[in-house]
Design a protein around this motif. Structure first.
Motif, PDB file in Angstrom:
ATOM      1  N   GLN A   1      13.123  41.296  55.220  1.00  0.00           N
ATOM      2  CA  GLN A   1      13.602  42.226  54.210  1.00  0.00           C
ATOM      3  C   GLN A   1      14.806  41.641  53.472  1.00  0.00           C
ATOM      4  OE1 GLN A   1      14.779  46.039  55.662  1.00  0.00           O
ATOM      5  NE2 GLN A   1      14.751  47.004  53.644  1.00  0.00           N
ATOM      6  N   LEU A   2      14.795  41.825  52.126  1.00  0.00           N
ATOM      7  CA  LEU A   2      15.941  41.425  51.315  1.00  0.00           C
ATOM      8  C   LEU A   2      17.002  42.509  51.386  1.00  0.00           C
ATOM      9  CD1 LEU A   2      13.920  40.218  48.186  1.00  0.00           C
ATOM     10  CD2 LEU A   2      14.761  38.807  50.059  1.00  0.00           C
ATOM     11  N   ASP A   3      18.177  42.200  50.801  1.00  0.00           N
ATOM     12  CA  ASP A   3      19.259  43.190  50.781  1.00  0.00           C
ATOM     13  C   ASP A   3      18.865  44.426  49.979  1.00  0.00           C
ATOM     14  OD1 ASP A   3      20.812  41.511  52.294  1.00  0.00           O
ATOM     15  OD2 ASP A   3      21.825  40.604  50.566  1.00  0.00           O
ATOM     16  N   ASP A   4      18.075  44.202  48.905  1.00  0.00           N
ATOM     17  CA  ASP A   4      17.733  45.322  48.035  1.00  0.00           C
ATOM     18  C   ASP A   4      16.260  45.680  48.080  1.00  0.00           C
ATOM     19  OD1 ASP A   4      16.982  42.969  46.944  1.00  0.00           O
ATOM     20  OD2 ASP A   4      17.613  43.410  44.895  1.00  0.00           O
ATOM     21  N   GLY A   5      15.502  45.166  49.015  1.00  0.00           N
ATOM     22  CA  GLY A   5      14.089  45.537  49.101  1.00  0.00           C
ATOM     23  C   GLY A   5      13.237  44.471  49.769  1.00  0.00           C
ATOM     24  N   TRP A   6      11.966  44.426  49.342  1.00  0.00           N
ATOM     25  CA  TRP A   6      10.981  43.534  49.918  1.00  0.00           C
ATOM     26  C   TRP A   6      10.290  42.752  48.801  1.00  0.00           C
ATOM     27  CZ3 TRP A   6      10.153  44.193  55.314  1.00  0.00           C
ATOM     28  CH2 TRP A   6      10.746  45.328  55.867  1.00  0.00           C
ATOM     29  N   ASN A   7       9.837  41.551  49.121  1.00  0.00           N
ATOM     30  CA  ASN A   7       8.990  40.805  48.189  1.00  0.00           C
ATOM     31  C   ASN A   7       7.515  41.104  48.459  1.00  0.00           C
ATOM     32  OD1 ASN A   7      11.336  38.211  48.351  1.00  0.00           O
ATOM     33  ND2 ASN A   7      10.726  39.157  46.420  1.00  0.00           N
ATOM     34  N   ILE A   8       6.710  41.089  47.411  1.00  0.00           N
ATOM     35  CA  ILE A   8       5.260  41.185  47.576  1.00  0.00           C
ATOM     36  C   ILE A   8       4.714  39.768  47.727  1.00  0.00           C
ATOM     37  CG2 ILE A   8       3.087  41.843  46.486  1.00  0.00           C
ATOM     38  CD1 ILE A   8       4.441  44.146  45.172  1.00  0.00           C
ATOM     39  N   VAL A   9       3.953  39.539  48.786  1.00  0.00           N
ATOM     40  CA  VAL A   9       3.407  38.218  49.069  1.00  0.00           C
ATOM     41  C   VAL A   9       1.907  38.328  49.303  1.00  0.00           C
ATOM     42  CG1 VAL A   9       5.579  37.386  50.062  1.00  0.00           C
ATOM     43  CG2 VAL A   9       3.854  38.434  51.549  1.00  0.00           C
ATOM     44  N   THR A  10       1.227  37.186  49.256  1.00  0.00           N
ATOM     45  CA  THR A  10      -0.201  37.133  49.544  1.00  0.00           C
ATOM     46  C   THR A  10      -0.412  37.133  51.058  1.00  0.00           C
ATOM     47  OG1 THR A  10      -0.286  34.718  49.578  1.00  0.00           O
ATOM     48  CG2 THR A  10      -0.550  35.802  47.438  1.00  0.00           C
ATOM     49  N   SER A  11      -1.661  37.103  51.462  1.00  0.00           N
ATOM     50  CA  SER A  11      -1.977  37.096  52.893  1.00  0.00           C
ATOM     51  C   SER A  11      -1.506  35.823  53.582  1.00  0.00           C
ATOM     52  CB  SER A  11      -3.483  37.266  53.095  1.00  0.00           C
ATOM     53  OG  SER A  11      -4.203  36.261  52.409  1.00  0.00           O
ATOM     54  N   THR A  12      -1.246  34.755  52.802  1.00  0.00           N
ATOM     55  CA  THR A  12      -0.754  33.498  53.383  1.00  0.00           C
ATOM     56  C   THR A  12       0.739  33.318  53.191  1.00  0.00           C
ATOM     57  OG1 THR A  12      -1.347  32.336  51.335  1.00  0.00           O
ATOM     58  CG2 THR A  12      -2.979  32.349  53.108  1.00  0.00           C
ATOM     59  N   GLY A  13       1.429  34.344  52.662  1.00  0.00           N
ATOM     60  CA  GLY A  13       2.882  34.291  52.531  1.00  0.00           C
ATOM     61  C   GLY A  13       3.407  33.761  51.219  1.00  0.00           C
ATOM     62  N   ASP A  14       2.527  33.517  50.226  1.00  0.00           N
ATOM     63  CA  ASP A  14       2.985  33.053  48.914  1.00  0.00           C
ATOM     64  C   ASP A  14       3.508  34.238  48.106  1.00  0.00           C
ATOM     65  OD1 ASP A  14       2.144  30.448  49.501  1.00  0.00           O
ATOM     66  OD2 ASP A  14       0.098  30.900  48.824  1.00  0.00           O
ATOM     67  N   PHE A  15       4.580  34.010  47.349  1.00  0.00           N
ATOM     68  CA  PHE A  15       5.202  35.081  46.574  1.00  0.00           C
ATOM     69  C   PHE A  15       4.397  35.374  45.312  1.00  0.00           C
ATOM     70  CE2 PHE A  15       8.684  33.219  49.023  1.00  0.00           C
ATOM     71  CZ  PHE A  15       9.269  34.353  49.568  1.00  0.00           C
ATOM     72  N   VAL A  16       4.092  36.644  45.094  1.00  0.00           N
ATOM     73  CA  VAL A  16       3.402  37.065  43.876  1.00  0.00           C
ATOM     74  C   VAL A  16       4.426  37.142  42.745  1.00  0.00           C
ATOM     75  CG1 VAL A  16       1.974  38.850  42.821  1.00  0.00           C
ATOM     76  CG2 VAL A  16       1.753  38.359  45.265  1.00  0.00           C
ATOM     77  N   LEU A  17       4.068  36.590  41.568  1.00  0.00           N
ATOM     78  CA  LEU A  17       4.994  36.529  40.441  1.00  0.00           C
ATOM     79  C   LEU A  17       4.649  37.578  39.385  1.00  0.00           C
ATOM     80  CD1 LEU A  17       5.279  32.654  39.987  1.00  0.00           C
ATOM     81  CD2 LEU A  17       6.666  34.180  41.410  1.00  0.00           C
ATOM     82  N   ASP A  18       5.686  38.042  38.677  1.00  0.00           N
ATOM     83  CA  ASP A  18       5.479  39.033  37.621  1.00  0.00           C
ATOM     84  C   ASP A  18       5.347  38.338  36.271  1.00  0.00           C
ATOM     85  OD1 ASP A  18       8.002  38.226  36.923  1.00  0.00           O
ATOM     86  OD2 ASP A  18       9.002  40.087  37.526  1.00  0.00           O
ATOM     87  N   ALA A  19       5.370  39.132  35.197  1.00  0.00           N
ATOM     88  CA  ALA A  19       5.176  38.589  33.854  1.00  0.00           C
ATOM     89  C   ALA A  19       6.293  37.651  33.437  1.00  0.00           C
ATOM     90  CB  ALA A  19       5.051  39.735  32.852  1.00  0.00           C
ATOM     91  N   ASP A  20       7.455  37.745  34.053  1.00  0.00           N
ATOM     92  CA  ASP A  20       8.580  36.870  33.738  1.00  0.00           C
ATOM     93  C   ASP A  20       8.629  35.636  34.635  1.00  0.00           C
ATOM     94  OD1 ASP A  20       9.514  38.620  31.726  1.00  0.00           O
ATOM     95  OD2 ASP A  20      10.520  39.853  33.242  1.00  0.00           O
ATOM     96  N   GLY A  21       7.666  35.501  35.525  1.00  0.00           N
ATOM     97  CA  GLY A  21       7.659  34.370  36.439  1.00  0.00           C
ATOM     98  C   GLY A  21       8.584  34.534  37.618  1.00  0.00           C
ATOM     99  N   ASP A  22       9.037  35.762  37.873  1.00  0.00           N
ATOM    100  CA  ASP A  22       9.941  36.027  38.995  1.00  0.00           C
ATOM    101  C   ASP A  22       9.188  36.667  40.156  1.00  0.00           C
ATOM    102  OD1 ASP A  22      12.132  35.156  37.449  1.00  0.00           O
ATOM    103  OD2 ASP A  22      12.334  37.151  36.527  1.00  0.00           O
ATOM    104  N   ARG A  23       9.756  36.537  41.335  1.00  0.00           N
ATOM    105  CA  ARG A  23       9.181  37.203  42.500  1.00  0.00           C
ATOM    106  C   ARG A  23       9.308  38.718  42.343  1.00  0.00           C
ATOM    107  NH1 ARG A  23      11.913  33.514  47.355  1.00  0.00           N
ATOM    108  NH2 ARG A  23      10.973  31.512  46.728  1.00  0.00           N
ATOM    109  N   ILE A  24       8.281  39.435  42.743  1.00  0.00           N
ATOM    110  CA  ILE A  24       8.294  40.893  42.619  1.00  0.00           C
ATOM    111  C   ILE A  24       9.056  41.488  43.795  1.00  0.00           C
ATOM    112  CG2 ILE A  24       6.863  42.965  42.521  1.00  0.00           C
ATOM    113  CD1 ILE A  24       4.667  41.300  41.276  1.00  0.00           C
TER     114      ILE A  24
END
Length: 283
Positions: free
Chosen positions: A133-156
């Motif tokens: 867990q991050l200080d302000d929430g959670w990242n969305i990741v794939t089943s293999t742990g890769d970070f899903v990116l949003d329209a700005d290219g940032d981690r969600i």
């Protein structure tokens, strides 16, 4: 090596590559979003052997052909990535997203080496909240742990007090804070990228693809991937997953045909070896 052994020995090696491709398809049949591959063959070099010409008188009435072609077999010309649509399955889980149109891919950030990451693409929409867990929430990741990116290219990032996550019809991810779906907040825009030339993409494992060295190929990124678009409801189905596009019946047929051809070429080599043995034993 005698010329009679060249074509079958070449074909056996190339057919083994086709068998490996079909076997890989079958092994990943239950993998979410897996894209099958298909091998195609092309002829190798051949020699034209002409009959000796003696003159018009001798050629008159000839019934035998003027010559023959002696080939070297065939080789795998391409192992093409097939992007046809897989079967959609409803899961009832809010972090499952199924792409409903062929050719589109999610953009993710994957780790290639310790501390080094790069952009990759996948059809696997089985997402999860990151374990740490991050200080302000959670990242969305794939089943293999890769970070899903949003329209700005940032981690969600999903706020820590989120009850669930919804995907709006326009592709906006919304954090829901109560059970009645009344208190929501837009957290990111989920996007998709369309592959114009999927054959150029390189598989890097974990159901991910990446762009090759574009300078080496003399290509531009826009020639392979289009500009990202929002994951609208006509492109993505929430609470569902897309299965692989592998058809077990077709793959079994391809495997059996390849095995028969392999066996035929092995028999041709055996017959050629027996003929050479007979010749060597002549006194």
């Amino acid at each position: 090596m005698y010329s009679s052994m060249v074509p079958p020995s070449t074909m056996m090696g190339q057919l083994q590559e086709k068998i490996d491709t079909v076997s890989n398809n079958m092994a990943n049949m239950d993998q979410t979003g897996f894209r099958r591959r298909e091998s195609s063959f092309s002829d190798l070099l051949f020699q034209q052997i002409d009959n000796q010409q003696y003159g018009p008188a001798e050629d008159g009435g000839r019934l035998t052909p003027e010559g023959l072609r002696r080939g070297s077999g065939a080789a795998v010309a391409q192992t093409a990535l097939r992007m046809d649509q897989g079967e959609l399955q409803s899961t009832g889980r809010n972090l499952d997203f199924a792409i409903t149109q062929p050719g589109y891919l999610f953009e993710v950030e994957t780790e290639v080496e310790a501390g080094e990451t790069e952009i990759a693409y996948t059809r696997d929409g089985s997402f999860h909240l990151s374990e740490d867990q991050l200080d302000d929430g959670w990242n969305i990741v794939t089943s293999t742990g890769d970070f899903v990116l949003d329209a700005d290219g940032d981690r969600i990032v999903v706020p820590g007090d989120t009850q669930t996550v919804n995907l709006a019809p326009d592709g906006t991810l919304q954090a829901v804070y109560d059970d009645d779906d009344e208190e929501t907040e837009d957290i990111a825009e989920l996007e998709l990228t369309y592959a114009n030339r999927p054959q150029v993409l390189e598989a890097i494992g974990n159901n991910n693809f990446q762009l090759p060295d574009l300078e080496e190929l003399g290509l531009e990124g826009e020639e392979i991937l289009e500009e990202p678009v929002a994951a609208t409801d006509d492109l993505v189905m929430q609470q569902g997953l897309e299965g692989s596009n592998v058809d077990m019946g077709s793959e079994m047929t391809e495997l059996m045909n390849a095995q028969r051809l392999y066996s035929m070429n092995a028999r041709a080599m055996q017959n050629s070896d027996q003929m050479m043995q007979l010749i060597n034993n002549v006194r």
